[in-house]
Design a protein around this motif. Sequence first.
Motif, PDB file in Angstrom:
ATOM      1  N   GLY A 165       0.820  -1.200   0.000  1.00  0.00           N
ATOM      2  CA  GLY A 165       0.000   0.000   0.000  1.00  0.00           C
ATOM      3  C   GLY A 165       0.853   1.248   0.000  1.00  0.00           C
ATOM      4  N   VAL A 166       0.459   2.221  -0.805  1.00  0.00           N
ATOM      5  CA  VAL A 166       1.186   3.482  -0.919  1.00  0.00           C
ATOM      6  C   VAL A 166       0.406   4.608  -0.243  1.00  0.00           C
ATOM      7  CG1 VAL A 166       2.061   5.214  -2.525  1.00  0.00           C
ATOM      8  CG2 VAL A 166       2.302   2.765  -3.056  1.00  0.00           C
ATOM      9  N   SER A 167      -0.875   4.703  -0.572  1.00  0.00           N
ATOM     10  CA  SER A 167      -1.691   5.781  -0.033  1.00  0.00           C
ATOM     11  C   SER A 167      -3.151   5.434  -0.212  1.00  0.00           C
ATOM     12  CB  SER A 167      -1.364   7.097  -0.758  1.00  0.00           C
ATOM     13  OG  SER A 167      -2.115   8.171  -0.208  1.00  0.00           O
ATOM     14  N   SER A 168      -4.000   6.045   0.623  1.00  0.00           N
ATOM     15  CA  SER A 168      -5.438   5.862   0.466  1.00  0.00           C
ATOM     16  C   SER A 168      -6.149   7.143   0.855  1.00  0.00           C
ATOM     17  CB  SER A 168      -5.948   4.696   1.301  1.00  0.00           C
ATOM     18  OG  SER A 168      -5.869   5.008   2.678  1.00  0.00           O
ATOM     19  N   TYR A 220      -4.118   8.463   4.156  1.00  0.00           N
ATOM     20  CA  TYR A 220      -3.079   7.659   4.764  1.00  0.00           C
ATOM     21  C   TYR A 220      -1.933   7.491   3.763  1.00  0.00           C
ATOM     22  CZ  TYR A 220      -6.577   6.356   8.252  1.00  0.00           C
ATOM     23  OH  TYR A 220      -7.526   6.395   9.239  1.00  0.00           O
ATOM     24  N   TYR A 221      -0.729   7.420   4.300  1.00  0.00           N
ATOM     25  CA  TYR A 221       0.460   7.250   3.460  1.00  0.00           C
ATOM     26  C   TYR A 221       1.392   6.228   4.080  1.00  0.00           C
ATOM     27  CZ  TYR A 221      -1.001  11.669   1.344  1.00  0.00           C
ATOM     28  OH  TYR A 221      -1.711  12.662   0.706  1.00  0.00           O
ATOM     29  N   ALA A 222       2.032   5.448   3.231  1.00  0.00           N
ATOM     30  CA  ALA A 222       3.105   4.587   3.710  1.00  0.00           C
ATOM     31  C   ALA A 222       4.275   5.473   4.147  1.00  0.00           C
ATOM     32  CB  ALA A 222       3.556   3.646   2.597  1.00  0.00           C
ATOM     33  N   ASP A 223       5.015   5.015   5.135  1.00  0.00           N
ATOM     34  CA  ASP A 223       6.140   5.808   5.646  1.00  0.00           C
ATOM     35  C   ASP A 223       7.133   6.144   4.545  1.00  0.00           C
ATOM     36  OD1 ASP A 223       6.348   4.142   8.898  1.00  0.00           O
ATOM     37  OD2 ASP A 223       5.080   5.780   8.182  1.00  0.00           O
TER      38      ASP A 223
END
Length: 126
Positions: A46-49, A58-61
């Motif tokens: 997952g990268v972002s939602s 939401y974002y991956a670190d």
Amino acid sequence: VQLQASGGGLVQPGGSLRLSCATSGFRLDYYTIGWFRQAPGKEREGVSSIGRGDGSKYYADSVKGRFTISRDNAKKTVYLQMTNLEPEDTAIYYCAAAWWTSANGSPLNPSVYNYWGQGTQVTVSS
């Protein structure tokens, strides 16, 4: 329900790209839309939602501060603006839709998503 990702390409390190996820067959603001990527030999991550309703993001670190997700309900499109791209960002990028609630866990978990579009290739290389 249909989703179609586009906008990928070849870009040099430090460059930018904007991915688009065109949707049809459902009301966009009723679903959480996620961006995912899969590099060769690696699992899909997952990268972002962006959430339905209030549009919580939401974002991956690994992409925080570099990627920005947005949604245009009128155009039924979700965007992923990617800046300061790194070779490690090279992957096929996918968008997906889910009827997500907090009870489902992380909105960056691919298993939460029911509907997927085809991917678009992003290559970051000099």
